[in-house]
Design a protein around this motif. Structure first.
Motif, PDB file in Angstrom:
ATOM      1  N   TYR A  34     -69.257 -70.462 -12.909  1.00  0.00           N
ATOM      2  CA  TYR A  34     -68.649 -71.783 -13.049  1.00  0.00           C
ATOM      3  C   TYR A  34     -67.253 -71.747 -12.451  1.00  0.00           C
ATOM      4  O   TYR A  34     -66.656 -70.687 -12.261  1.00  0.00           O
ATOM      5  CB  TYR A  34     -68.606 -72.241 -14.511  1.00  0.00           C
ATOM      6  N   ARG A  35     -66.753 -72.920 -12.161  1.00  0.00           N
ATOM      7  CA  ARG A  35     -65.353 -73.087 -11.771  1.00  0.00           C
ATOM      8  C   ARG A  35     -64.777 -74.255 -12.550  1.00  0.00           C
ATOM      9  O   ARG A  35     -65.522 -75.140 -13.028  1.00  0.00           O
ATOM     10  CB  ARG A  35     -65.191 -73.296 -10.271  1.00  0.00           C
ATOM     11  N   LEU A  36     -63.448 -74.290 -12.679  1.00  0.00           N
ATOM     12  CA  LEU A  36     -62.789 -75.331 -13.449  1.00  0.00           C
ATOM     13  C   LEU A  36     -61.334 -75.463 -13.013  1.00  0.00           C
ATOM     14  O   LEU A  36     -60.828 -74.627 -12.259  1.00  0.00           O
ATOM     15  CB  LEU A  36     -62.870 -75.014 -14.955  1.00  0.00           C
ATOM     16  N   THR A  37     -60.688 -76.502 -13.478  1.00  0.00           N
ATOM     17  CA  THR A  37     -59.238 -76.627 -13.350  1.00  0.00           C
ATOM     18  C   THR A  37     -58.651 -76.586 -14.753  1.00  0.00           C
ATOM     19  O   THR A  37     -59.304 -76.975 -15.723  1.00  0.00           O
ATOM     20  CB  THR A  37     -58.838 -77.935 -12.649  1.00  0.00           C
ATOM     21  N   SER A  38     -57.414 -76.112 -14.845  1.00  0.00           N
ATOM     22  CA  SER A  38     -56.820 -75.973 -16.172  1.00  0.00           C
ATOM     23  C   SER A  38     -55.343 -76.319 -16.154  1.00  0.00           C
ATOM     24  O   SER A  38     -54.670 -76.221 -15.116  1.00  0.00           O
ATOM     25  CB  SER A  38     -56.997 -74.540 -16.693  1.00  0.00           C
ATOM     26  N   HIS A  39     -54.865 -76.745 -17.313  1.00  0.00           N
ATOM     27  CA  HIS A  39     -53.426 -76.850 -17.588  1.00  0.00           C
ATOM     28  C   HIS A  39     -53.207 -76.079 -18.874  1.00  0.00           C
ATOM     29  O   HIS A  39     -53.754 -76.425 -19.925  1.00  0.00           O
ATOM     30  CB  HIS A  39     -53.006 -78.310 -17.755  1.00  0.00           C
ATOM     31  N   SER A  40     -52.415 -75.015 -18.797  1.00  0.00           N
ATOM     32  CA  SER A  40     -52.178 -74.149 -19.957  1.00  0.00           C
ATOM     33  C   SER A  40     -50.693 -74.132 -20.277  1.00  0.00           C
ATOM     34  O   SER A  40     -49.847 -74.244 -19.387  1.00  0.00           O
ATOM     35  CB  SER A  40     -52.671 -72.728 -19.686  1.00  0.00           C
ATOM     36  N   LYS A  41     -50.412 -73.990 -21.567  1.00  0.00           N
ATOM     37  CA  LYS A  41     -49.014 -74.018 -22.012  1.00  0.00           C
ATOM     38  C   LYS A  41     -48.835 -73.073 -23.191  1.00  0.00           C
ATOM     39  O   LYS A  41     -49.688 -72.986 -24.069  1.00  0.00           O
ATOM     40  CB  LYS A  41     -48.606 -75.436 -22.415  1.00  0.00           C
ATOM     41  N   LEU A  42     -47.719 -72.358 -23.187  1.00  0.00           N
ATOM     42  CA  LEU A  42     -47.337 -71.500 -24.309  1.00  0.00           C
ATOM     43  C   LEU A  42     -45.948 -71.910 -24.773  1.00  0.00           C
ATOM     44  O   LEU A  42     -45.013 -71.969 -23.982  1.00  0.00           O
ATOM     45  CB  LEU A  42     -47.337 -70.026 -23.903  1.00  0.00           C
ATOM     46  N   ILE A 244     -70.892 -75.966 -12.339  1.00  0.00           N
ATOM     47  CA  ILE A 244     -71.667 -74.861 -12.918  1.00  0.00           C
ATOM     48  C   ILE A 244     -72.805 -74.466 -11.993  1.00  0.00           C
ATOM     49  O   ILE A 244     -73.519 -75.316 -11.449  1.00  0.00           O
ATOM     50  CB  ILE A 244     -72.203 -75.255 -14.309  1.00  0.00           C
ATOM     51  N   ASN A 245     -72.961 -73.152 -11.826  1.00  0.00           N
ATOM     52  CA  ASN A 245     -74.058 -72.556 -11.041  1.00  0.00           C
ATOM     53  C   ASN A 245     -74.084 -73.068  -9.601  1.00  0.00           C
ATOM     54  O   ASN A 245     -75.152 -73.331  -9.039  1.00  0.00           O
ATOM     55  CB  ASN A 245     -75.408 -72.802 -11.724  1.00  0.00           C
ATOM     56  N   GLU A 246     -72.895 -73.199  -9.004  1.00  0.00           N
ATOM     57  CA  GLU A 246     -72.815 -73.503  -7.586  1.00  0.00           C
ATOM     58  C   GLU A 246     -72.644 -72.212  -6.799  1.00  0.00           C
ATOM     59  O   GLU A 246     -72.201 -71.190  -7.331  1.00  0.00           O
ATOM     60  CB  GLU A 246     -71.642 -74.442  -7.301  1.00  0.00           C
ATOM     61  N   GLU A 247     -72.962 -72.250  -5.523  1.00  0.00           N
ATOM     62  CA  GLU A 247     -72.869 -71.047  -4.700  1.00  0.00           C
ATOM     63  C   GLU A 247     -71.408 -70.659  -4.476  1.00  0.00           C
ATOM     64  O   GLU A 247     -70.574 -71.497  -4.147  1.00  0.00           O
ATOM     65  CB  GLU A 247     -73.550 -71.274  -3.352  1.00  0.00           C
ATOM     66  N   ILE A 248     -71.107 -69.382  -4.694  1.00  0.00           N
ATOM     67  CA  ILE A 248     -69.758 -68.851  -4.491  1.00  0.00           C
ATOM     68  C   ILE A 248     -69.855 -67.638  -3.571  1.00  0.00           C
ATOM     69  O   ILE A 248     -70.705 -66.760  -3.781  1.00  0.00           O
ATOM     70  CB  ILE A 248     -69.100 -68.433  -5.821  1.00  0.00           C
TER      71      ILE A 248
END
Length: 458
Positions: A34-42, A244-248
């Protein structure tokens, strides 16, 4: 209200957990990548600081914030890569220290064993071992994305074992994990931690895969040793745009698991105002403003010169670049071969610039009437994997056992001038060297050095 039919002697929560154990392996087999985009914060809130000054400030409390936006990829069996597109942090945190990425937050609580601390691994609640270690209670049902969900509360059967306490939700039919809200018990708690809680919420993708979409980790830490401090930490990660489940391309997963784009640190306030997936609270905005203000005041005085710099020199700094100007104690030396020596020097360093370091020194001995010099440079050819070249030339006075010199240059000067004592065996050395450094496999940094030196009597 929701009702669950229970037959005598039957615990419906155990039936649901057993179904979840059976179905999780089939589901993992179907998830290839899978691939995704994220915004993370601490966000770290420090209080009751004693025994240390933070950045020359005497405040007993402060708030620090780090944020990143990334593109992330995962593929079987456990390959991952994350590219940081944007990041920002409060002023006293170096940008290179900010690698708060989504993979730090994505924890699969359906695993048989969970490594969440420096203690023994924690038995996962959705496992055969979990059936022997947890008490399960069906607390009710709810609906999300048209799917019926079971809410199950879990408690350790023994508080002496490192386990979790809290609740899970599991989808009816697929028996996939759809949310987590758990805290480590005392036996599982990491050193210095007083509380560690994980919250995850999932959404259904491709009508088959429940994937985490927002994650919260919060903890309380108390350190009481030479330094005493209390830390309240909150981590957030919003996960979106799943594919999800795309060719990489297999070559995509190289040894660089975290890559930071050059423009990541150049994102301005306009960019963030239009792309802030996790809004900043008033406290966080105040922390940004306060740290920027204090940093500006400190940087304004950082390059100020006082009388001590006349004797000991001064290191000036502008962003990541540092350069050193010598004082009188560095300009002058005395030994029995060169006599009085005036030897100015200068060096400049920036670990993030193409030319990482450069230094030059030259001096004239009034007794032997000879010039001495040394000059060097180190250039970064490639950042990842790291490849650098360095070169140095010199014509200088040396002495035997230079690496085990009981008296440094200042000590030798004082002993020679006032005690007429200088026991060193001197020689002249002239030459140069070149070196090549790389770590192609990110495992074994290697340096190849070629040098040629000529040694003469002093």
């Amino acid at each position: 209200p929701n009702f669950v039919t229970v037959t005598p002697g039957d615990n419906p929560a155990l039936r649901i957990i057993r179904q979840a154990i059976e179905s999780k392996e089939r589901r993992k087999e179907r998830l290839e990548n899978y691939r995704l985009t994220s915004h993370s914060k601490l966000v770290v809130r420090a209080s009751d600081i004693k025994g240390v000054r933070v950045n020359n400030m005497t405040d007993s409390a402060f708030t620090a914030v780090m944020e990143t936006q990334t593109d992330a990829w995962w593929a079987k069996p456990n390959r991952s890569k994350e590219i940081v597109k944007a990041r920002k942090q409060t002023a006293f945190i170096p940008a290179q220290s900010n690698i708060i990425i989504s993979s730090f937050f994505i924890i699969d609580f359906s695993n048989d064993l969970l490594k969440l601390s420096d203690k023994a691994p924690i038995v996962g609640p959705i496992s055969e071992a979990g059936l022997r270690n947890y008490d399960y209670t069906l607390a009710g049902t709810t609906v999300l994305d048209g799917e019926k969900l079971f809410r199950i509360e879990i408690r350790p059967l023994s508080e002496n074992d490192p386990l979790l306490v809290g609740s899970l939700t599991i989808a009816d039919g697929t028996y996939a994990l759809t949310s987590v809200d758990v805290t480590l018990n005392d036996a599982a708690m990491p050193t210095f931690f007083k509380r560690l809680r994980f919250q995850q919420h999932f959404r259904l993708f491709e009508k088959e895969f429940w994937m985490p979409t927002d994650v919260v980790v919060d903890a309380d830490v108390e350190v009481s040793m030479i330094v005493s401090v209390k830390l309240a930490m909150e981590g957030f990660s919003v996960l979106q745009d799943y594919a999800i489940n795309e060719e990489i391309n297999e070559e995509f997963f190289d040894r660089t698991r975290i890559k930071v784009l050059k423009e990541a640190d150049e994102r301005d306030s306009l960019y963030w105002s239009g792309n802030q997936k996790i809004p900043n609270t008033a406290e966080e905005l105040d922390a940004y403003r306060k740290s920027d203000s204090v940093k500006a005041v400190m940087e304004a005085g950082r390059n100020e010169v006082d009388y001590t710099n006349i004797f000991f020199g001064k290191t000036f700094q502008n962003d990541d670049t540092r350069w050193t100007v010598p004082g009188l104690f560095s300009l002058y030396r005395f030994n029995r071969v060169e006599g009085h020596v005036l030897s100015p020097s200068f060096d400049i360093r920036n670990p993030f610039a193409p030319v990482e370091a450069m230094d030059v020194e030259a001096g004239y001995g009034f007794s032997d009437m000879r010039w001495s010099y040394a000059a060097g440079v180190r250039v970064r050819i490639q950042q990842s994997p790291g490849i650098s070249l360095a070169a140095r030339i010199f014509d200088r006075l040396g002495h035997i056992d230079e690496g085990r010199d009981a008296l440094n240059t200042i000590g030798t000067t004082i002993a020679s001038l006032f005690a007429k004592f200088d026991e060193k065996d001197y020689y002249r050395v002239k030459g140069g060297q070149a070196s090549f450094t790389t770590d192609v496999l990110y495992l074994f940094p290697s340096t190849v050095t070629v040098s040629r030196n000529s040694y003469l009597s002093a």
